[in-house]
Design a protein around this motif. Structure first.
Motif, mmCIF file in Angstrom:
data_model
loop_
_atom_site.group_PDB
_atom_site.id
_atom_site.type_symbol
_atom_site.label_atom_id
_atom_site.label_comp_id
_atom_site.label_asym_id
_atom_site.label_seq_id
_atom_site.Cartn_x
_atom_site.Cartn_y
_atom_site.Cartn_z
ATOM 1 N N LEU A 91 37.466 73.381 6.364
ATOM 2 C CA LEU A 91 37.294 72.664 7.553
ATOM 3 C C LEU A 91 36.811 71.238 7.068
ATOM 4 N N LEU A 92 35.762 71.022 6.337
ATOM 5 C CA LEU A 92 35.201 69.771 6.050
ATOM 6 C C LEU A 92 36.121 69.029 5.103
ATOM 7 N N ARG A 108 39.158 68.931 5.587
ATOM 8 C CA ARG A 108 40.159 68.377 6.331
ATOM 9 C C ARG A 108 39.673 67.240 6.772
ATOM 10 N N GLU A 109 38.590 67.103 7.207
ATOM 11 C CA GLU A 109 38.033 65.760 8.001
ATOM 12 C C GLU A 109 37.195 64.936 7.014
ATOM 13 N N ARG A 110 37.590 64.965 5.535
ATOM 14 C CA ARG A 110 36.900 64.261 4.657
ATOM 15 C C ARG A 110 37.063 62.460 4.796
ATOM 16 N N TRP A 111 38.132 62.199 5.356
ATOM 17 C CA TRP A 111 38.543 60.564 5.530
ATOM 18 C C TRP A 111 37.573 60.245 6.796
ATOM 19 N N LEU A 112 37.330 60.896 7.728
ATOM 20 C CA LEU A 112 36.673 60.649 9.023
ATOM 21 C C LEU A 112 35.312 60.630 8.370
ATOM 22 N N MET A 113 34.783 61.504 7.668
ATOM 23 C CA MET A 113 33.276 61.402 7.253
ATOM 24 C C MET A 113 32.979 60.076 6.462
#
Length: 207
Positions: free
Chosen positions: A15-16, A18-23
């Motif tokens: 899950l993390l 998948r959101e690597r670009w947002l973070m």
């Protein structure tokens, strides 16, 4: 009861990821804002010194008439606070600024002082004395004869020079303050001694 999804530890990693670009975007924004704020901060260099305050002859009470309370000396805390007040006095700050040079210590105020009329020079000097006081720290701990002095300036060399000059002027200025018969420090000590004497006399009369 509604069933709750259960995740294995490896699922959180997925899950993390998948959101690597947002973070990454959020991190870069926070890092950029913090870095910009840090670079806009004004640099300040501190300099410090310490003074050991000991009892001197100037603090021994000598009455103008009679021998009542002759030789009385103030308590250690009162002695230290008197020296602290001298160090924090506006007169001592002004003497320090004039000796260093207003244009060297505060160049902007130095230019204003040079261009100001005679009536305006006093206002510029008062502003310099006020600014000097904001960057000056003088303090002591209870039951401790050491007074600590600190000063901050844009230049580390000027901060050290200001502290050294302040101490030199302090040693000169305190003599005139403590030797003058109408000195506020001596007047304060006189009142203190008279109060102590009155309390002792009242206790004797009650006895």
């Amino acid at each position: 009861w509604a069933s709750r999804p259960r995740y294995a530890p490896s699922a959180f990693v997925t899950l993390l990821w998948r959101e690597r670009w947002l973070m990454l975007v959020i991190f870069l924004v926070i890092f950029g804002v913090g870095g910009a704020y840090a670079f806009t901060l004004k640099k300040s260099y501190p300099a410090s010194a310490s003074i050991l305050v000991q009892l001197g002859q100037e603090y021994v009470y000598e009455p103008r008439a009679g021998d009542a309370a002759r030789g009385a000396v103030p308590e250690n805390d009162s002695l230290v606070q008197s020296e602290v007040e001298i160090l924090m006095s506006a007169q001592l700050r002004e003497r320090t600024i004039r000796r260093i040079g207003l244009d060297a210590l505060y160049p902007e105020l130095g230019e204003k002082y040079a261009a100001a009329p005679p009536a305006g020079k006093a206002q510029v000097m008062a502003k310099a004395v006020e600014d000097f006081g904001k960057n000056l720290s003088v303090g002591s701990a209870p039951d401790n004869p050491v007074v600590r002095i600190g000063f901050e300036h844009d230049s580390g060399e000027m901060a050290a020079r200001a502290v050294n000059t302040l101490l030199e002027e302090y040693l000169i200025y305190r003599r005139s303050v403590l030797i003058q018969p109408s000195s506020p420090v001596l007047e304060r000590q006189r009142v203190l001694f008279e109060d102590q004497l009155a309390q002792a006399d009242a206790a004797y009369q009650d006895f």
